[in-house]
Design an enzyme around this catalytic site. Structure first.
Site, PDB file in Angstrom:
ATOM      1  CG  ASP A 180      -0.175  -0.314   8.333  1.00 40.54           C
ATOM      2  OD1 ASP A 180      -1.438   0.864   8.178  1.00 40.54           O
ATOM      3  OD2 ASP A 180       0.281   0.109   8.265  1.00 40.54           O
TER       4      ASP A 180
ATOM      5  CE  LYS B 270       0.645   1.546   4.337  1.00 39.24           C
ATOM      6  NZ  LYS B 270       1.195   2.774   4.176  1.00 39.24           N
TER       7      LYS B 270
END
Length: 284
Positions: free
Chosen positions: A135, A9
């Site tokens: 995350d 990401k």
């Protein structure tokens, strides 16, 4: 045996909005890119041992690896009694602000759900993942999302227009905990979440690039000044926008056309030959 893709990401925005006793509150927009590890999970009958292996020597083995930790929680929650072999094909830079470890943990959970045909939702996988890393829930769901709290409270949003992403990692491991410890709330910048959200809604690529922001970048740059050098070189060589991802030290640039992306990639490979450089796409 089950093999899962584990995309990295990038942070389009990262605002630190407060500080609790043991963590910082954040508000950020994250999106997945097509730079990925691959995780293969194999059941090993007649044992309860979990083994983590990798084609990279620096990937943590054993309980220090968060893929091990989420696998252990998954087996316990769903009362599954077996050993596991978790093999990680590594391509995402380690400790680089791209959530590589979290992506591996998320892929492990998705693989376990399929391997043992467990009837559970993404939300239930996220609950397991959030116990280990903030995350991981985003990496389970993927796409593009606004993340708040520690980063584990997610609101999926429309994805940005497809574009090219050039990644430069200076091969310097950054401790997220240390960066947050050095961060001071009074140094927080303007919160660009709403502006970025509006730019994404309008599919305005130039505005998306203009509103890239990261409150942690000045902190990490003080330790690793090369981050600023990389950003300047990216802009000078045609990047529409460039920013550090997460707590660093990876820097990414956004480019709309393949021609410009190829040019920027070649220039970064030439200028930063000792670093890790990737050319990839935004997945969203």
């Amino acid at each position: 045996m089950m093999r899962e893709k584990a995309p990295a990401k990038i942070n389009l925005t990262l605002a630190v909005t407060g500080k609790q006793e043991d963590f910082h509150d954040v508000e950020m927009i994250m999106t997945t890119i097509d730079l990925a590890d691959y995780v293969t999970v194999t059941a090993v009958p007649n044992t309860r041992r979990i083994v983590v292996e990798s084609d990279s020597e620096i990937v943590p083995r054993g309980k220090k690896n968060i893929a091990y930790q989420v696998a252990e929680l998954f087996l316990k929650k769903y009362n599954i009694h077996t050993g596991l072999n978790i093999f990680i094909e590594k391509r995402i830079p380690i400790a680089g602000g791209l959530a590589g470890g979290s992506a591996n943990a998320a892929a492990t959970l998705r693989a376990l759900r399929q391997l043992f045909d467990v009837d559970c939702t993404n939300e239930e996988l996220c609950e397991i993942g959030a116990q280990v890393g903030s995350d991981i829930p985003f990496c389970i769901i993927g796409g593009t999302a606004i993340a708040t709290g520690r980063g584990e409270i997610l609101t999926p949003i429309k994805s940005p227009p497809k574009c090219w992403v050039i990644i430069v990692n200076p091969r310097m491991s950054v401790s997220t905990r240390d960066i947050y410890r050095k961060f001071r709330l009074e140094d927080a910048g303007e919160i660009n979440t709403t502006a970025m959200l509006n730019a994404i809604e309008r599919e305005d690529f130039n505005e998306i690039c203009a509103y890239l922001s990261n409150d942690l970048e000045p902190v990490t740059t003080k330790i690793f000044p090369v981050i600023n050098e990389i950003r300047k070189e990216m802009i000078a060589n045609g990047a529409s926008g460039a920013r550090m991802s997460g707590s660093g030290a990876t820097v990414f640039a956004l480019v709309y056309t393949e021609k410009k992306a190829n040019h920027l990639y070649r220039q970064m490979k030439k200028k930063f030959s000792e670093y890790t450089v990737h050319m990839t796409r935004m997945l969203g």
